[in-house]
Design a protein around this motif. Structure first.
Motif, PDB file in Angstrom:
ATOM      1  N   TYR A  12     -23.599  49.848  11.301  1.00 46.67           N
ATOM      2  CA  TYR A  12     -24.749  48.944  10.891  1.00 46.67           C
ATOM      3  C   TYR A  12     -25.156  48.102  12.440  1.00 46.67           C
ATOM      4  CZ  TYR A  12     -24.492  49.380   5.843  1.00 46.67           C
ATOM      5  OH  TYR A  12     -24.806  49.864   4.634  1.00 46.67           O
ATOM      6  N   GLN A  13     -26.208  47.847  12.711  1.00 46.48           N
ATOM      7  CA  GLN A  13     -26.551  46.919  13.825  1.00 46.48           C
ATOM      8  C   GLN A  13     -26.365  45.436  13.096  1.00 46.48           C
ATOM      9  OE1 GLN A  13     -27.065  48.613  16.727  1.00 46.48           O
ATOM     10  NE2 GLN A  13     -28.751  47.312  16.909  1.00 46.48           N
ATOM     11  N   ILE A  14     -25.830  44.646  13.848  1.00 45.80           N
ATOM     12  CA  ILE A  14     -25.581  43.188  13.196  1.00 45.80           C
ATOM     13  C   ILE A  14     -26.431  42.268  14.011  1.00 45.80           C
ATOM     14  CG2 ILE A  14     -23.779  41.531  13.232  1.00 45.80           C
ATOM     15  CD1 ILE A  14     -22.927  44.447  11.814  1.00 45.80           C
ATOM     16  N   VAL A  15     -27.383  41.878  13.192  1.00 47.25           N
ATOM     17  CA  VAL A  15     -28.627  40.905  13.455  1.00 47.25           C
ATOM     18  C   VAL A  15     -28.195  39.827  12.818  1.00 47.25           C
ATOM     19  CG1 VAL A  15     -31.251  40.606  13.306  1.00 47.25           C
ATOM     20  CG2 VAL A  15     -30.092  43.018  13.360  1.00 47.25           C
ATOM     21  N   GLY A  16     -28.068  38.789  13.804  1.00 47.70           N
ATOM     22  CA  GLY A  16     -27.976  37.192  13.365  1.00 47.70           C
ATOM     23  C   GLY A  16     -29.031  36.658  13.396  1.00 47.70           C
ATOM     24  N   ILE A  17     -29.578  35.827  12.340  1.00 52.39           N
ATOM     25  CA  ILE A  17     -30.854  34.929  12.209  1.00 52.39           C
ATOM     26  C   ILE A  17     -30.463  33.489  12.519  1.00 52.39           C
ATOM     27  CG2 ILE A  17     -32.661  34.264  10.912  1.00 52.39           C
ATOM     28  CD1 ILE A  17     -32.140  37.564  11.117  1.00 52.39           C
ATOM     29  N   GLU A  18     -30.730  33.347  13.873  1.00 47.92           N
ATOM     30  CA  GLU A  18     -30.445  32.191  14.594  1.00 47.92           C
ATOM     31  C   GLU A  18     -31.290  31.938  15.837  1.00 47.92           C
ATOM     32  OE1 GLU A  18     -29.008  28.982  14.431  1.00 47.92           O
ATOM     33  OE2 GLU A  18     -26.991  30.037  13.995  1.00 47.92           O
ATOM     34  N   GLN A  19     -31.558  30.760  16.287  1.00 51.72           N
ATOM     35  CA  GLN A  19     -32.116  30.393  17.519  1.00 51.72           C
ATOM     36  C   GLN A  19     -31.277  30.419  18.589  1.00 51.72           C
ATOM     37  OE1 GLN A  19     -33.788  26.641  16.066  1.00 51.72           O
ATOM     38  NE2 GLN A  19     -35.523  27.719  15.313  1.00 51.72           N
ATOM     39  N   THR A  20     -31.217  31.178  19.542  1.00 49.51           N
ATOM     40  CA  THR A  20     -30.007  31.092  20.729  1.00 49.51           C
ATOM     41  C   THR A  20     -31.047  31.270  21.793  1.00 49.51           C
ATOM     42  OG1 THR A  20     -29.989  33.803  20.886  1.00 49.51           O
ATOM     43  CG2 THR A  20     -28.684  32.550  19.153  1.00 49.51           C
ATOM     44  N   SER A  21     -30.238  31.221  23.084  1.00 47.04           N
ATOM     45  CA  SER A  21     -30.791  31.386  24.468  1.00 47.04           C
ATOM     46  C   SER A  21     -31.440  33.027  24.387  1.00 47.04           C
ATOM     47  CB  SER A  21     -29.939  31.236  25.294  1.00 47.04           C
ATOM     48  OG  SER A  21     -28.605  31.806  25.113  1.00 47.04           O
ATOM     49  N   ASN A  22     -30.979  33.768  23.693  1.00 44.78           N
ATOM     50  CA  ASN A  22     -31.203  35.057  23.741  1.00 44.78           C
ATOM     51  C   ASN A  22     -32.034  35.743  22.484  1.00 44.78           C
ATOM     52  OD1 ASN A  22     -30.262  35.598  26.259  1.00 44.78           O
ATOM     53  ND2 ASN A  22     -28.151  35.786  25.360  1.00 44.78           N
ATOM     54  N   SER A  23     -32.579  34.857  21.560  1.00 43.67           N
ATOM     55  CA  SER A  23     -33.155  35.406  20.281  1.00 43.67           C
ATOM     56  C   SER A  23     -34.356  35.901  20.630  1.00 43.67           C
ATOM     57  CB  SER A  23     -33.003  34.296  19.386  1.00 43.67           C
ATOM     58  OG  SER A  23     -33.674  33.139  19.734  1.00 43.67           O
ATOM     59  N   GLU A  24     -34.838  36.811  19.672  1.00 45.42           N
ATOM     60  CA  GLU A  24     -36.087  37.354  19.793  1.00 45.42           C
ATOM     61  C   GLU A  24     -36.889  37.060  18.365  1.00 45.42           C
ATOM     62  OE1 GLU A  24     -37.494  42.366  20.076  1.00 45.42           O
ATOM     63  OE2 GLU A  24     -35.596  41.538  20.469  1.00 45.42           O
ATOM     64  N   ILE A  25     -38.288  36.790  18.869  1.00 44.52           N
ATOM     65  CA  ILE A  25     -39.265  36.714  17.706  1.00 44.52           C
ATOM     66  C   ILE A  25     -39.134  37.727  16.676  1.00 44.52           C
ATOM     67  CG2 ILE A  25     -41.365  36.190  16.744  1.00 44.52           C
ATOM     68  CD1 ILE A  25     -40.203  33.855  18.479  1.00 44.52           C
ATOM     69  N   ILE A  26     -38.988  37.400  15.469  1.00 43.63           N
ATOM     70  CA  ILE A  26     -38.699  38.796  14.517  1.00 43.63           C
ATOM     71  C   ILE A  26     -39.866  39.882  14.491  1.00 43.63           C
ATOM     72  CG2 ILE A  26     -39.706  37.489  12.794  1.00 43.63           C
ATOM     73  CD1 ILE A  26     -37.355  39.094  10.827  1.00 43.63           C
ATOM     74  N   THR A  27     -41.171  39.317  14.686  1.00 43.78           N
ATOM     75  CA  THR A  27     -42.048  40.308  14.687  1.00 43.78           C
ATOM     76  C   THR A  27     -42.258  41.042  16.281  1.00 43.78           C
ATOM     77  OG1 THR A  27     -43.493  38.469  15.771  1.00 43.78           O
ATOM     78  CG2 THR A  27     -43.514  39.085  13.172  1.00 43.78           C
ATOM     79  N   ASP A  28     -41.440  40.652  17.120  1.00 44.01           N
ATOM     80  CA  ASP A  28     -41.296  41.511  18.521  1.00 44.01           C
ATOM     81  C   ASP A  28     -40.156  42.408  18.285  1.00 44.01           C
ATOM     82  OD1 ASP A  28     -43.360  40.260  19.485  1.00 44.01           O
ATOM     83  OD2 ASP A  28     -42.232  38.571  20.558  1.00 44.01           O
ATOM     84  N   TYR A  29     -39.347  42.341  17.165  1.00 36.80           N
ATOM     85  CA  TYR A  29     -38.049  43.218  17.254  1.00 36.80           C
ATOM     86  C   TYR A  29     -38.444  44.634  16.528  1.00 36.80           C
ATOM     87  CZ  TYR A  29     -33.474  44.420  15.879  1.00 36.80           C
ATOM     88  OH  TYR A  29     -32.097  44.895  15.749  1.00 36.80           O
ATOM     89  N   GLU A  30     -37.907  45.536  17.196  1.00 39.05           N
ATOM     90  CA  GLU A  30     -38.139  47.025  16.817  1.00 39.05           C
ATOM     91  C   GLU A  30     -37.507  47.342  15.648  1.00 39.05           C
ATOM     92  OE1 GLU A  30     -38.782  51.327  18.469  1.00 39.05           O
ATOM     93  OE2 GLU A  30     -39.147  49.800  19.747  1.00 39.05           O
ATOM     94  N   ILE A  31     -37.991  47.589  14.468  1.00 41.32           N
ATOM     95  CA  ILE A  31     -37.008  48.057  13.344  1.00 41.32           C
ATOM     96  C   ILE A  31     -36.933  49.621  13.236  1.00 41.32           C
ATOM     97  CG2 ILE A  31     -36.463  47.822  10.926  1.00 41.32           C
ATOM     98  CD1 ILE A  31     -37.691  44.918  11.127  1.00 41.32           C
ATOM     99  N   ASN A  32     -35.957  50.174  13.356  1.00 41.22           N
ATOM    100  CA  ASN A  32     -35.797  51.631  13.458  1.00 41.22           C
ATOM    101  C   ASN A  32     -35.376  52.075  11.932  1.00 41.22           C
ATOM    102  OD1 ASN A  32     -35.229  54.551  13.575  1.00 41.22           O
ATOM    103  ND2 ASN A  32     -33.967  54.008  15.543  1.00 41.22           N
ATOM    104  N   LYS A  33     -36.362  52.790  11.303  1.00 39.17           N
ATOM    105  CA  LYS A  33     -36.275  53.601  10.022  1.00 39.17           C
ATOM    106  C   LYS A  33     -34.791  54.329  10.078  1.00 39.17           C
ATOM    107  CE  LYS A  33     -39.884  54.875   6.948  1.00 39.17           C
ATOM    108  NZ  LYS A  33     -40.392  53.996   5.893  1.00 39.17           N
ATOM    109  N   ASP A  34     -34.332  54.780  11.055  1.00 40.00           N
ATOM    110  CA  ASP A  34     -33.232  55.762  10.974  1.00 40.00           C
ATOM    111  C   ASP A  34     -31.918  54.933  11.076  1.00 40.00           C
ATOM    112  OD1 ASP A  34     -34.652  58.007  10.558  1.00 40.00           O
ATOM    113  OD2 ASP A  34     -35.019  58.119  12.723  1.00 40.00           O
ATOM    114  N   GLN A  35     -32.088  53.484  11.418  1.00 44.97           N
ATOM    115  CA  GLN A  35     -30.679  52.642  11.418  1.00 44.97           C
ATOM    116  C   GLN A  35     -30.620  51.850  10.344  1.00 44.97           C
ATOM    117  OE1 GLN A  35     -28.978  52.361  14.633  1.00 44.97           O
ATOM    118  NE2 GLN A  35     -27.748  51.098  13.011  1.00 44.97           N
TER     119      GLN A  35
END
Length: 178
Positions: free
Chosen positions: A101-124
């Motif tokens: 599993y890709q571990i994705v934290g929902i958190e505001q961090t210095s390295n967080s990405e805006i959710i709509t910019d994150y590429e969600i892969n159907k095979d992951q």
């Protein structure tokens, strides 16, 4: 619009718990890291049912079903959605990593990405981790995350309720994984 009417529950064509158990789920696990509110836990169960999430992992102080306060928000989803309890968030995330599993934290961090910019892969496969209402994600497990995502917020508040955040994030993954 005069021909539009609200549908009655029996007209919605919802499946029963047994059929839900047999239904193919999206490759998504939701992890609750020290979420203290039973209402938040119940609401996450209900949303996980709506979006056919694989399972929920409850960690740390997160309350576990059965409980009247969880049931009030879950409306029976604790019976349909698979769940387990794991005391340690670090152990839960390590187990998920071993299952690819890709571990994705929902958190505001210095390295967080805006959710709509994150590429969600159907095979992951993904594990979304939602943290405590006050403290967010546990510091002890920060090194286990593959990514941190945040939901854009343009108002005066700096955070959303855990169950609201969970609903937004589960929807974003559902529409990309289904």
């Amino acid at each position: 619009m005069s021909s539009t009417k609200k549908l009655k529950l029996e007209e919605l064509g919802r499946i029963d718990v047994e059929t839900f158990k047999q239904t193919e789920k999206i490759p998504l696990v939701v992890v609750l890291d020290n979420v203290r509110s039973m209402h938040n836990v119940g609401a996450v169960f209900r949303t996980a049912d709506a979006f056919i999430v694989e399972k929920i992992i409850l960690c740390g102080i997160t309350p576990q079903p059965p409980h009247r306060e969880i049931h009030k928000a879950a409306l029976g989803a604790t019976e349909s959605v698979d769940w387990i309890y794991e005391k340690s968030i670090s152990a839960a995330l390590e187990n998920l990593k071993q299952e690819n599993y890709q571990i994705v934290g929902i958190e505001q961090t210095s390295n967080s990405e805006i959710i709509t910019d994150y590429e969600i892969n159907k095979d992951q496969k993904y594990a979304l981790v939602l943290g405590n209402e006050v403290d967010g994600l546990s510091d002890e497990a920060f090194s286990a995350y593959d990514a941190f995502l945040e939901i854009p917020q343009l108002g005066t508040k700096h955070s959303l309720n855990v169950s609201v955040c969970g609903g937004i994030v589960m929807w974003e993954f559902f529409k990309n994984l289904k």
